[in-house]
Enzyme design. Structure first.
Site, PDB file in Angstrom:
ATOM      1  N   GLY A 206      35.775 -21.355 -29.460  1.00 44.44           N
ATOM      2  CA  GLY A 206      36.797 -21.655 -30.089  1.00 44.44           C
ATOM      3  C   GLY A 206      37.914 -21.285 -29.502  1.00 44.44           C
ATOM      4  O   GLY A 206      38.649 -20.517 -28.644  1.00 44.44           O
ATOM      5  N   ASN A 207      38.907 -21.332 -30.335  1.00 43.86           N
ATOM      6  CA  ASN A 207      40.435 -20.972 -30.244  1.00 43.86           C
ATOM      7  C   ASN A 207      41.058 -20.318 -31.783  1.00 43.86           C
ATOM      8  O   ASN A 207      40.353 -20.526 -32.352  1.00 43.86           O
ATOM      9  CB  ASN A 207      40.733 -21.952 -28.736  1.00 43.86           C
ATOM     10  CG  ASN A 207      41.861 -22.749 -29.606  1.00 43.86           C
ATOM     11  OD1 ASN A 207      42.457 -22.729 -30.597  1.00 43.86           O
ATOM     12  ND2 ASN A 207      41.234 -23.278 -29.502  1.00 43.86           N
ATOM     13  N   ARG A 208      41.771 -19.207 -31.372  1.00 42.95           N
ATOM     14  CA  ARG A 208      42.724 -18.928 -32.086  1.00 42.95           C
ATOM     15  C   ARG A 208      43.488 -19.750 -32.599  1.00 42.95           C
ATOM     16  O   ARG A 208      44.502 -19.056 -34.045  1.00 42.95           O
ATOM     17  CB  ARG A 208      43.135 -17.827 -31.769  1.00 42.95           C
ATOM     18  CG  ARG A 208      42.795 -16.841 -31.284  1.00 42.95           C
ATOM     19  CD  ARG A 208      43.554 -15.039 -30.222  1.00 42.95           C
ATOM     20  NE  ARG A 208      42.650 -13.851 -30.262  1.00 42.95           N
ATOM     21  CZ  ARG A 208      42.578 -13.082 -30.037  1.00 42.95           C
ATOM     22  NH1 ARG A 208      41.590 -13.359 -32.067  1.00 42.95           N
ATOM     23  NH2 ARG A 208      41.371 -12.599 -29.938  1.00 42.95           N
ATOM     24  N   SER A 209      43.455 -20.956 -32.377  1.00 41.53           N
ATOM     25  CA  SER A 209      44.892 -21.694 -33.327  1.00 41.53           C
ATOM     26  C   SER A 209      44.562 -22.007 -34.749  1.00 41.53           C
ATOM     27  O   SER A 209      43.249 -22.343 -35.787  1.00 41.53           O
ATOM     28  CB  SER A 209      45.130 -23.063 -32.879  1.00 41.53           C
ATOM     29  OG  SER A 209      45.917 -23.742 -33.510  1.00 41.53           O
ATOM     30  N   ALA A 280      45.083 -27.118 -30.181  1.00 41.82           N
ATOM     31  CA  ALA A 280      44.912 -26.538 -29.085  1.00 41.82           C
ATOM     32  C   ALA A 280      42.936 -26.803 -28.678  1.00 41.82           C
ATOM     33  O   ALA A 280      42.489 -27.078 -29.586  1.00 41.82           O
ATOM     34  CB  ALA A 280      44.830 -24.606 -29.583  1.00 41.82           C
TER      35      ALA A 280
END
Ligand code: C5P
Length: 409
Positions: A206-209, A280
């Site tokens: 995943g990512n931090r968005s 993102a």
């Protein structure tokens, strides 16, 4: 929006019924919390029938539900109309002797008091001091109207019209009513959040968005009159709450992975005048996703995860144009490096993606992700700067819609 309507015991309590009806007609969920004295003027069944929610005055009415705290905690707005001199005195002193005053102490959302009383009581130094104290603490006390009071007397102290109370109170949450409806009749799709690519049923890449910028874009477009669909990929919980409670609801399609996001954006995008890809999106996903959790085998190192490339949704849509004349907007979250500055990378991306506009922002070191503010440079498809925006994510959103509006036929 979830609104608590406090009603205290004055003759103007009958006008609270009209305010309740108005708020319900505008689509808000309203829970009425009268004081004991208010029920001398208007009966609980009237409030229950019009709100569709139970009515209680006491902290002991639903002890397991811990209502005296939970109602205030979960509200988006508290309006007390009418607010009597007694109610304001109790609120100013921080008393908590009924459900309405405990709720006022627990609420962290905007609180609006609409006083109504005789002019002498409004002008009394005790009331003036209480109003000043409440205002200092951030409570929004509406000025009473002047006019005919209960009897033949007139003067300041009249409860303002329900429409005026509603407008003033809602604008505290919603911002002032939009004067600019330049997106009226336009259908827009905004993707927000960050995709998750499953490694197995438990883990993901995943990512931090947080989705804050995308949600700000969706809400700004809705405020400017657009018909908005938000394709939401794993928004932070508080952002999801904000969207669901939002005053100007957008349609929301929840997705998790890039594949789901692509399907959703292409489906709703087929009807859209504008597609904004603020999400993102993962560039790669695991090539295979086993049905069972991957086990750690003692003594054996980690198994490598083979990745395959995801489709670039933005580039695809920019190329295909799901609808003639559709405006396509992307984001480029960049960090400067040996290969070039943030802007140089953004320029290269603008040319590569083929979108009409690209909003370039610098990320990393506390900038961009999860924060309340943002700073972007808006580039056209050729990579030329067409605008700059900084401030809250909502201000950045409005600047981007200004640039989009110029491109719409
Ligand atoms: O290439 P990069 O990920 O930096 O591009 C960011 C822009 O492209 C964003 O607007 C993002 O939503 C979009 N994107 C996409 N599909 C991908 C990767 C990014 O639509 N697979």
């Amino acid at each position: 929006m979830r609104i608590l309507l406090g009603v205290s015991g004055g003759i103007a309590a009958y006008k609270a019924v009209l305010l309740l009806r108005l708020l319900r007609e505008q689509g808000h969920a309203v829970r009425v919390i009268p004081t004991r004295a208010a029920l001398e003027f208007v009966g609980a069944p009237t409030f229950e029938a019009l709100s569709g929610e139970p009515v209680s005055t006491e902290v002991f009415d639903d002890v397991p539900g811990v209502q005296h705290v939970s109602l205030g905690q979960h509200a988006d707005l508290v309006i007390v109309a009418p607010a009597t001199a007694d109610l304001m005195a109790r609120a100013a002193a921080g008393l908590a002797d009924d459900l309405l005053t405990t709720t006022l102490l627990a609420a962290r959302c905007p609180v609006v008091l609409a006083p109504a009383m005789h002019t002498e009581m409004w002008d009394h130094p005790a009331t003036r001091a209480n109003v000043a104290t409440l205002r200092e603490r951030g409570v929004h006390v509406i000025e009473p109207a002047s006019g005919r009071l209960t009897g033949a007397d007139t003067g300041p102290g009249r409860l303002p019209d329900p429409e005026d109370i509603a407008r003033e109170a809602l604008s505290l949450v919603d911002g002032p009513p939009a004067e600019n409806l330049d997106l009226a009749g336009r259908r827009v799709v905004v993707s927000a959040g960050g995709t998750r690519e499953a490694i197995d049923p438990v883990r993901f890449i995943g990512n931090r968005s947080s989705g804050r910028q995308g949600v700000a874009l969706a809400q700004a477009a809705a405020a400017r009159g657009a018909d908005v669909t938000l394709v939401a990929a794993n928004l932070a919980q508080d952002v999801t709450d904000q969207v669901l409670a939002g005053p100007r609801a957008c349609s929301v399609v929840q997705v998790e992975s890039t594949t789901e996001l692509r399907d959703a954006v292409r489906a709703v995008g087929a009807e859209a005048d504008v597609v904004v890809m603020a999400a993102a999106v993962a560039d790669f996903r695991p090539a295979v996703t086993p049905d069972a959790k991957i086990k750690k085998v003692p003594g054996q190192g980690p198994a490598p995860i083979e990745l395959v490339e995801n489709p670039d949704i933005l580039a695809e849509i920019a190329h295909d144009r799901l609808r003639p004349g559709q405006v396509v907007v992307g984001f480029a979250a960049e960090t400067g490096d040996a290969g070039g500055s943030v802007l140089e990378h953004g320029r290269a991306k603008a040319r590569r993606k083929g979108a009409d506009l690209i909003a370039v922002n610098a990320v990393g070191s506390g900038r961009g992700f999860g924060t309340e503010s943002n700073e972007v440079t808006i580039l056209d498809g050729a990579g030329d700067v067409v605008g700059l925006a900084s401030g809250t994510k909502r201000e950045v959103a409005d600047a981007l819609w200004d640039a989009v509006a110029k491109l719409l036929p």
